[in-house]
Scaffold this active site. Structure first.
Site, PDB file in Angstrom:
ATOM      1  N   GLY A  56      35.487  38.010  30.965  1.00 38.14           N
ATOM      2  CA  GLY A  56      36.345  39.188  31.111  1.00 38.14           C
ATOM      3  C   GLY A  56      36.648  39.519  32.564  1.00 38.14           C
ATOM      4  O   GLY A  56      37.771  39.863  32.913  1.00 38.14           O
ATOM      5  N   CYS A  57      35.641  39.392  33.410  1.00 37.40           N
ATOM      6  CA  CYS A  57      35.817  39.718  34.835  1.00 37.40           C
ATOM      7  C   CYS A  57      36.708  38.686  35.519  1.00 37.40           C
ATOM      8  O   CYS A  57      37.494  39.035  36.400  1.00 37.40           O
ATOM      9  CB  CYS A  57      34.454  39.812  35.522  1.00 37.40           C
ATOM     10  N   THR A  58      36.599  37.439  35.099  1.00 37.83           N
ATOM     11  CA  THR A  58      37.461  36.392  35.653  1.00 37.83           C
ATOM     12  C   THR A  58      38.903  36.636  35.228  1.00 37.83           C
ATOM     13  O   THR A  58      39.822  36.573  36.055  1.00 37.83           O
ATOM     14  CB  THR A  58      36.980  34.998  35.210  1.00 37.83           C
ATOM     15  N   SER A  61      40.237  39.699  37.208  1.00 35.80           N
ATOM     16  CA  SER A  61      40.425  39.387  38.633  1.00 35.80           C
ATOM     17  C   SER A  61      41.580  38.416  38.849  1.00 35.80           C
ATOM     18  O   SER A  61      42.362  38.573  39.789  1.00 35.80           O
ATOM     19  CB  SER A  61      39.126  38.821  39.217  1.00 35.80           C
TER      20      SER A  61
END
Length: 166
Positions: A56-58, A61
């Site tokens: 999710g963070c990738t 970002s």
């Protein structure tokens, strides 16, 4: 002391749209200090994310990276914050060629100050961590939009619509 941070949050000063964004100083992936007040005069997309190099963070970002030039042309800075250290940020930033600063909130002071560090549950386990959240800060240093517990799938779309950038 409080097992449920949501219960605790009701006793904290909760940030609201229109409040001055709390200033802070954190180190980036190169070990350089960055102060929020150093970006005065620009709009800021300040996003808090749980962990470097996770799905999710990738996604979140990389979506910000892909639209970074559109935001930059509108005088908008992007700053990411997680509880990961500088070394982790550097590796994550280089791996995905992120053109904006990632700041290390290792002691969790800033994520607590912004009210995004809370009790989470995953696969029957409880732990404290960052709830994926974004604060859009105006040129005057005031919060103009708060997005709590955002979905990384449509997050950039929400930001661009709010900021009216294409």
């Amino acid at each position: 002391i409080y097992k449920n941070i949501s219960f605790f949050r009701c006793f904290m000063i909760t940030l609201k749209e229109g409040n001055a964004a709390p200033d802070f100083e954190l180190k980036d992936s190169d070990g350089k200090a960055a102060k929020l007040s150093g970006f005065k005069g620009k709009k800021i997309v300040l996003y808090f994310y749980p962990k470097d190099d996770t799905p999710g963070c990738t996604k979140e970002s990389c979506d910000l990276r892909d639209d970074f030039n559109i935001l930059k042309k509108s005088n908008i800075e992007v700053i990411g914050i997680s509880n990961d250290d500088e070394k982790s940020h550097k590796k994550f930033s280089e791996k995905y060629k992120l053109p904006f600063r990632l700041l290390a909130d290792i002691d969790k002071k800033v994520s607590k100050q912004y009210g995004v560090y809370e009790l989470k549950k995953f696969m029957g386990r409880e732990y404290y961590g960052i709830a994926r959240s974004t604060f859009v800060i105006g040129e005057n240093g005031k919060i103009i939009k708060i997005l709590y517990k955002v979905n990384p799938e449509n997050h950039i779309k929400e930001i661009k619509e709010f900021l009216n950038v294409r």
